[in-house]
Scaffold this active site. Structure first.
Site, PDB file in Angstrom:
ATOM      1  N   GLY A  40       4.990  -1.185  -0.382  1.00 34.91           N
ATOM      2  CA  GLY A  40       3.545  -1.292  -0.272  1.00 34.91           C
ATOM      3  C   GLY A  40       2.812  -0.870  -1.527  1.00 34.91           C
ATOM      4  CB  THR A  41       1.281  -1.620  -4.077  1.00 36.53           C
ATOM      5  OG1 THR A  41       0.573  -1.091  -5.189  1.00 36.53           O
ATOM      6  CG2 THR A  41       1.108  -3.120  -4.088  1.00 36.53           C
TER       7      THR A  41
END
Length: 233
Positions: A14-15
């Protein structure tokens, strides 16, 4: 506790990455958490990578895939600049990213946002999501944290923003994604690109706005629990 992890099993990466145009340039922003499933591999990574003096890219998805694409594009743009005798335009850089991403779409797991400024078209933002499509937009968001930001941007983004308004919007949006998305976190980094050059800014967690039921930054777990400090012997 089960310690028999399958290292080959799919895991989330994720980011939160953001690119916004304003009246005179662009602002790019990103969080700094590099995650491997539930494990935070790096809490202070830099996801905004320089391609040329006037073009940067925000990276999401597989860190390895996004880094190798950035390295190839940086090399090709360097050759391009030498051959033409002038800096590459933002559109050229974005099309190189698109070419690599599309031709290798079955092997790459990365989404990228390209932003920069050139003397021909000013500030520009391009998104290259999974699959290698190239889309120019006034603003674009990516990564797992972007799911929480679409409504926010529909309400908050506007034409003709100033530099400070655009950076404040990016900082606020990344901090909102950090509050909601478990795979986004750490600090906020921004890059401002305009005719005057490039400005990099860094915002640690205690300088970000708090959302919902987030706790104030603390120096110690004892501060949160309200327990007295241990006695000095």
């Amino acid at each position: 506790m089960d310690l028999n992890f399958d290292l080959n099993a799919p895991h989330s990466m994720g980011t939160t990455i953001i690119g916004v145009t304003y009246d005179g340039g662009v602002v790019l922003g990103a969080d700094s958490r590099t995650s491997t499933g539930v494990y935070v591999a790096n809490r202070a990574s830099d996801k905004i990578t320089q391609l040329t003096d006037n073009v940067y890219v925000c990276r999401s998805g597989s860190a390895a895939d996004s880094q190798v694409v950035s390295d190839y594009v940086r090399y090709f743009l360097h050759q391009h600049t030498i051959q033409l005798g002038q800096p590459a335009t933002v559109k050229v850089a974005a099309n190189l990213v698109r070419l690599l991403a599309y031709n290798n779409k079955n092997f790459l797991q990365t989404g990228l946002i390209i932003g920069g400024w050139d003397k021909y078209e000013g500030g520009q933002i391009y998104g290259v999501p999974l699959g290698g499509t190239l889309v120019q937009q006034p603003f674009t968001i990516g990564g797992s944290g972007s799911s929480y930001l679409y409504g926010f941007f529909d309400q908050a983004w506007k034409e003709g923003m100033t530099k400070d308004e655009a950076e404040d919007l990016v900082k606020k949006a990344v901090s909102l994604a950090i509050a909601r998305d478990g795979a986004s976190g750490g600090v906020v980094r921004t890059v401002i690109i305009n005719s005057e050059g490039v400005t990099r800014n860094f915002y640690p967690g205690d300088q970000l706005p708090l959302w919902h039921e987030e706790l104030e930054p603390q120096n110690s777990l004892l501060d949160i629990l309200g327990a007295p400090e241990p006695m000095n012997i």
